[in-house]
Scaffold this motif. Sequence first.
Motif, PDB file in Angstrom:
ATOM      1  N   ALA A   1       0.929 -12.083   2.413  1.00 14.09           N
ATOM      2  CA  ALA A   1      -0.020 -11.909   3.512  1.00 14.09           C
ATOM      3  C   ALA A   1       0.029 -10.490   4.063  1.00 14.09           C
ATOM      4  O   ALA A   1      -1.018  -9.871   4.319  1.00 14.09           O
ATOM      5  CB  ALA A   1       0.279 -12.920   4.619  1.00 14.09           C
ATOM      6  N   ALA A   2       1.245  -9.952   4.253  1.00 14.87           N
ATOM      7  CA  ALA A   2       1.365  -8.582   4.753  1.00 14.87           C
ATOM      8  C   ALA A   2       0.804  -7.592   3.752  1.00 14.87           C
ATOM      9  O   ALA A   2       0.128  -6.616   4.131  1.00 14.87           O
ATOM     10  CB  ALA A   2       2.825  -8.271   5.050  1.00 14.87           C
ATOM     11  N   GLY A   3       1.060  -7.804   2.471  1.00 15.94           N
ATOM     12  CA  GLY A   3       0.542  -6.902   1.447  1.00 15.94           C
ATOM     13  C   GLY A   3      -0.967  -6.908   1.383  1.00 15.94           C
ATOM     14  O   GLY A   3      -1.603  -5.854   1.205  1.00 15.94           O
TER      15      GLY A   3
ATOM     16  N   ALA B   1      -6.008  -3.970   2.526  1.00 14.05           N
ATOM     17  CA  ALA B   1      -7.339  -3.943   3.138  1.00 14.05           C
ATOM     18  C   ALA B   1      -7.449  -2.835   4.167  1.00 14.05           C
ATOM     19  O   ALA B   1      -8.468  -2.133   4.254  1.00 14.05           O
ATOM     20  CB  ALA B   1      -7.642  -5.303   3.768  1.00 14.05           C
ATOM     21  N   ALA B   2      -6.403  -2.653   4.984  1.00 13.50           N
ATOM     22  CA  ALA B   2      -6.432  -1.619   6.018  1.00 13.50           C
ATOM     23  C   ALA B   2      -6.409  -0.222   5.423  1.00 13.50           C
ATOM     24  O   ALA B   2      -7.075   0.696   5.931  1.00 13.50           O
ATOM     25  CB  ALA B   2      -5.249  -1.804   6.970  1.00 13.50           C
ATOM     26  N   LEU B   3      -5.646  -0.028   4.356  1.00 12.32           N
ATOM     27  CA  LEU B   3      -5.608   1.287   3.722  1.00 12.32           C
ATOM     28  C   LEU B   3      -6.993   1.690   3.243  1.00 12.32           C
ATOM     29  O   LEU B   3      -7.393   2.860   3.348  1.00 12.32           O
ATOM     30  CB  LEU B   3      -4.618   1.281   2.556  1.00 12.32           C
ATOM     31  N   THR B   4      -7.744   0.731   2.740  1.00  6.56           N
ATOM     32  CA  THR B   4      -9.098   1.036   2.261  1.00  6.56           C
ATOM     33  C   THR B   4     -10.066   1.223   3.419  1.00  6.56           C
ATOM     34  O   THR B   4     -10.796   2.220   3.483  1.00  6.56           O
ATOM     35  CB  THR B   4      -9.595  -0.094   1.351  1.00  6.56           C
ATOM     36  N   ARG B   5     -10.070   0.291   4.373  1.00 11.72           N
ATOM     37  CA  ARG B   5     -11.067   0.324   5.444  1.00 11.72           C
ATOM     38  C   ARG B   5     -10.795   1.409   6.470  1.00 11.72           C
ATOM     39  O   ARG B   5     -11.704   2.134   6.891  1.00 11.72           O
ATOM     40  CB  ARG B   5     -11.118  -1.035   6.155  1.00 11.72           C
ATOM     41  N   ASP B   6      -9.536   1.537   6.889  1.00 10.49           N
ATOM     42  CA  ASP B   6      -9.227   2.399   8.031  1.00 10.49           C
ATOM     43  C   ASP B   6      -8.625   3.742   7.659  1.00 10.49           C
ATOM     44  O   ASP B   6      -8.608   4.665   8.480  1.00 10.49           O
ATOM     45  CB  ASP B   6      -8.262   1.673   8.972  1.00 10.49           C
ATOM     46  N   PHE B   7      -8.101   3.873   6.435  1.00  8.67           N
ATOM     47  CA  PHE B   7      -7.459   5.119   6.036  1.00  8.67           C
ATOM     48  C   PHE B   7      -8.153   5.795   4.869  1.00  8.67           C
ATOM     49  O   PHE B   7      -7.726   6.859   4.419  1.00  8.67           O
ATOM     50  CB  PHE B   7      -5.979   4.861   5.694  1.00  8.67           C
ATOM     51  N   GLY B   8      -9.206   5.206   4.353  1.00  4.60           N
ATOM     52  CA  GLY B   8      -9.993   5.838   3.303  1.00  4.60           C
ATOM     53  C   GLY B   8      -9.309   5.927   1.961  1.00  4.60           C
ATOM     54  O   GLY B   8      -9.644   6.806   1.153  1.00  4.60           O
TER      55      GLY B   8
ATOM     56  N   GLY C   1      -4.936  -5.955  10.813  1.00  8.46           N
ATOM     57  CA  GLY C   1      -5.426  -7.323  10.779  1.00  8.46           C
ATOM     58  C   GLY C   1      -6.148  -7.773  12.026  1.00  8.46           C
ATOM     59  O   GLY C   1      -6.609  -8.916  12.096  1.00  8.46           O
ATOM     60  N   LEU C   2      -6.276  -6.907  13.037  1.00  7.98           N
ATOM     61  CA  LEU C   2      -6.998  -7.256  14.261  1.00  7.98           C
ATOM     62  C   LEU C   2      -8.480  -6.940  14.103  1.00  7.98           C
ATOM     63  O   LEU C   2      -8.855  -6.066  13.317  1.00  7.98           O
ATOM     64  CB  LEU C   2      -6.449  -6.469  15.452  1.00  7.98           C
ATOM     65  N   PRO C   3      -9.340  -7.564  14.890  1.00  9.96           N
ATOM     66  CA  PRO C   3     -10.757  -7.187  14.885  1.00  9.96           C
ATOM     67  C   PRO C   3     -11.024  -5.893  15.659  1.00  9.96           C
ATOM     68  O   PRO C   3     -12.162  -5.427  15.705  1.00  9.96           O
ATOM     69  CB  PRO C   3     -11.441  -8.377  15.553  1.00  9.96           C
ATOM     70  N   ILE C   4     -10.002  -5.336  16.283  1.00 11.89           N
ATOM     71  CA  ILE C   4     -10.107  -4.073  17.000  1.00 11.89           C
ATOM     72  C   ILE C   4      -9.108  -3.083  16.412  1.00 11.89           C
ATOM     73  O   ILE C   4      -8.213  -3.465  15.651  1.00 11.89           O
ATOM     74  CB  ILE C   4      -9.830  -4.252  18.511  1.00 11.89           C
TER      75      ILE C   4
END
Length: 325
Positions: free
Chosen positions: A180-182, A187-194, A284-287
């Motif tokens: 789950a953490a992975g 997902a965050a690396l792609t969406r928020d860190f490019g 993992g937050l919506p914000i």
Amino acid sequence: MAMTDAPIALTMGDPAGIGGEIAAAAWRDARERLLPFALIGDADWAAGFGVPVARIGRIGEAASRFGAALPVLDVKLAVPAIPGRPDPRNAAAVTGAIETATRLALAGEAAAVVTCPIAKSVLYQAGFPHPGHTEFLGALTGVAAPVMMLACPGLRVVPVTVHVSLRRAIETLETGAIVAAGRRLAAALTRDFGVAAPRIAVAGLNPHAGEAGAMGDEELTIIAPAIAALRQAGIDAFGPLPPDTMFTPAARAGYDAALCMYHDQALIPLKTIDMENGVNVTLGLPIIRTSPDHGTAFDIAGTGKARAESLVAALRLAGEMAGRR
């Protein structure tokens, strides 16, 4: 920096700590390089940190006031704050500031939430039921298991187990939590860190990553199956790696983030590499939520020794993430 129209909501943290000092310093010294932000906290308290303060009635006013004064959305303290002497009677204001900032971000009125440090032990005295900021924000946003990332220019780390004892971390470590953490990390690396194709290095738990079972079998029975599941999901995860060698400069060049098994395994290398510019990011937050990677520093509160680099880095990263979203 990619920009957004909404300002950042910055919470005051524990008012007896260094939150007010570093917020004032960030506005004074770095405001021209940052997305406008509003401090959510007691305006009278904020006025004591040597910068002009503008009381605002709604966060949308922050951008127009930011150039001349630190905008403050007023949340009254129950009792005056004394540097270095936290008071549980102010716990409701501390948590109220976090709740207000989160509500504004969920409504789209704030681009992100950046939190100054809280003292969990002080909040516990007032009945605070959450292990820490991360879990509280998860409860406020309806996310059951948010993930804590620490990031600096040379390293990103995520601990699978967080605010529990080391004994408890080992006892509760399980394959599903690693997966789950992975997934959230990728997902965050792609969406928020490019990062288009994230590479995730997965740490072992035991010395030498267990030495093929000679020093513990968690790598074989818990961690390796998690890595296989992540790879099956299309995520470039690899390991388990010996924790004592995976944070060297040469090793860090081979991955975009490290997935670690417990709190200190992740945070010690990052804070050693770059304590001043480390940022806490909740995945993992919506914000968007970031924070400096240090604590309340009650021992130096009010002495003028507090440094604002980590908060500035947190504000800058929050603005960059907001721009990407």
